[in-house]
Design a protein around this motif. Sequence first.
Motif, PDB file in Angstrom:
ATOM      1  N   ALA A 104       0.917  -1.204  -0.063  1.00 51.57           N
ATOM      2  CA  ALA A 104      -0.056   0.191  -0.030  1.00 51.57           C
ATOM      3  C   ALA A 104       0.761   1.284  -0.038  1.00 51.57           C
ATOM      4  O   ALA A 104       0.467   2.094  -0.649  1.00 51.57           O
ATOM      5  N   ILE A 105       2.079   1.217   0.852  1.00 55.79           N
ATOM      6  CA  ILE A 105       2.657   2.475   0.515  1.00 55.79           C
ATOM      7  C   ILE A 105       3.940   2.297  -0.331  1.00 55.79           C
ATOM      8  O   ILE A 105       4.064   3.423  -1.079  1.00 55.79           O
ATOM      9  N   GLN A 308     -10.374  -6.050  -1.767  1.00 55.95           N
ATOM     10  CA  GLN A 308     -10.882  -4.780  -1.913  1.00 55.95           C
ATOM     11  C   GLN A 308     -10.140  -3.915  -0.744  1.00 55.95           C
ATOM     12  O   GLN A 308     -10.184  -2.777  -0.971  1.00 55.95           O
ATOM     13  N   PHE A 309      -9.858  -4.345   0.355  1.00 56.06           N
ATOM     14  CA  PHE A 309      -9.654  -3.602   1.321  1.00 56.06           C
ATOM     15  C   PHE A 309      -7.871  -3.078   0.898  1.00 56.06           C
ATOM     16  O   PHE A 309      -7.706  -1.956   1.310  1.00 56.06           O
ATOM     17  N   LEU A 314      -4.177   1.018  -0.695  1.00 55.00           N
ATOM     18  CA  LEU A 314      -3.557   1.702  -1.744  1.00 55.00           C
ATOM     19  C   LEU A 314      -4.116   3.082  -2.039  1.00 55.00           C
ATOM     20  O   LEU A 314      -3.097   4.185  -2.060  1.00 55.00           O
ATOM     21  N   LYS A 315      -5.241   3.345  -2.232  1.00 54.15           N
ATOM     22  CA  LYS A 315      -5.830   4.636  -2.519  1.00 54.15           C
ATOM     23  C   LYS A 315      -5.401   5.672  -1.594  1.00 54.15           C
ATOM     24  O   LYS A 315      -5.347   6.874  -1.440  1.00 54.15           O
ATOM     25  N   ARG A 316      -5.797   5.079  -0.227  1.00 61.73           N
ATOM     26  CA  ARG A 316      -5.836   5.947   0.933  1.00 61.73           C
ATOM     27  C   ARG A 316      -4.422   6.697   1.271  1.00 61.73           C
ATOM     28  O   ARG A 316      -4.296   7.769   1.654  1.00 61.73           O
ATOM     29  N   VAL A 320      -1.138  10.759   1.311  1.00 62.79           N
ATOM     30  CA  VAL A 320      -0.179  11.001   2.379  1.00 62.79           C
ATOM     31  C   VAL A 320       1.405  10.804   2.208  1.00 62.79           C
ATOM     32  O   VAL A 320       1.893  11.738   2.514  1.00 62.79           O
ATOM     33  N   VAL A 321       1.548   9.618   1.176  1.00 67.37           N
ATOM     34  CA  VAL A 321       3.024   9.584   0.949  1.00 67.37           C
ATOM     35  C   VAL A 321       3.572  10.855   0.209  1.00 67.37           C
ATOM     36  O   VAL A 321       4.420  11.259   0.213  1.00 67.37           O
TER      37      VAL A 321
END
Length: 329
Positions: A104-105, A308-309, A314-316, A320-321
Motif C-alpha cells: 500500500a505504501i 478490496q481492502f 493503496l488509494k488511502r 499521504v505519501v
Amino acid sequence: MKTANNLIKTGLRCLIAGAALVSASAGAQSNYPNKPVRIIVPFSPGGTADMLGRLVAQKLTESMKQTFVVENRGGAGGVVGSDLVAKAAPDGYTLVVSGVASHAIAPTLSKKMPFDPIRDFTHIALFGGPPSMLAVHPSVPAKDLKSFVALAKSKPGELSYASPGNGTMGHLAAEQFKQLAKIDMTHVPYKGAGPAVADLIAGHVPAASNTLSTMSSHVKAGKARALAVSSKARVEEFPDVPTFAELGYPEMVATIWFSLSGPKGMPQDIVNRLNAEVVKALQAPDVREKLKPEGIETNNMDAKAFTQFVAAELKRWAPVVKASGAQVD
C-alpha cells in the motif's frame, strides 16, 4: 452419415478427456497441500511480520497436516521478498506475508516498483497488525494530545519526532496527524523502530511515532508517555490511552497490517481453504492471547473483501505519501 457418427464419437471422446482433466485437476487441488509450503516473510526476523507469519505457519501446519516453512527474505521495505512471490508459480506452494508497507505504501514511495500490488498477486487473508502510537519523553510538559498540539503550535518547527524511517507507517501516521492538527514538527528518521525508541527514552528526541508493540514496554515502565493510538477502540492493555478518533481525528484510524498473499492466478478453492484456515487460526485462544499485548485485532474477512481492502489502502495512503515528500529511489 458415417462422417456425422465419427464427429459425434470424436466430440464424446473430447468431452470425456476434458472431464478427466477437470477431475484430475480438482483432485490435485483437493489434496492441497501435498508437499511443504513456503511462506516468505519479506522482512528481517524478530519483527511483527515475522511473528505473525510464524504463528500462522504453525497453525496451518497443524490444521492442514503439511509443513508450512517460514523463510525471511528482507529488503527494500518488503519489496524484494514480495517480488520473489509475485514471480512464483501460482500453485499455492509459495506465499508471502504481505502488508501495508509492501502493498500500500511502497507503490507510491518508489517509482521503480517491480510489481503491481493488485494485478500481480492473489490476496488471501488479512492477519491484522498493531496500531501506531504517538508518545513523548516524560520531560515534555504536554500531558495529553490537546496540550501537545498547543505546544507544537507555540513552537512551529521546533519540536521533532522520531520514526522508524522515511515512508514507514510511523512516519506517515505522524505526517497525517500534522496535516490534520495543522502543526509543524521536524521529522527525524531512524534506521528501524528500535533506534528511534532508544533515542526517545534517552531524551534525545521529544516525541516518537511508532508501533504500539514497539512502544509498549517503555510506556508501561514510565520511560515514555503515550498520547494516543490509531486503533478503532482503546487497546485493552492500555485502557487509559485514548484513540486519535475519540480526540477528534477520525481519519487517524489505521494499523500496520500484515496479511497472506500469493502469486496471481491461484486456484480459487485453494484460496478459499487457506482463507478459512487463517481466519480459524487467528481466532484460536492461544493466538489471541499472544496478540493481545500487541494491540492486534483479528478479523474474519474473506479473500474478496480482503482484496478490496488492499485496493482501498493503496488509494488511502498515496496522497499521504506524496504530501510527506518521502521517496526511496
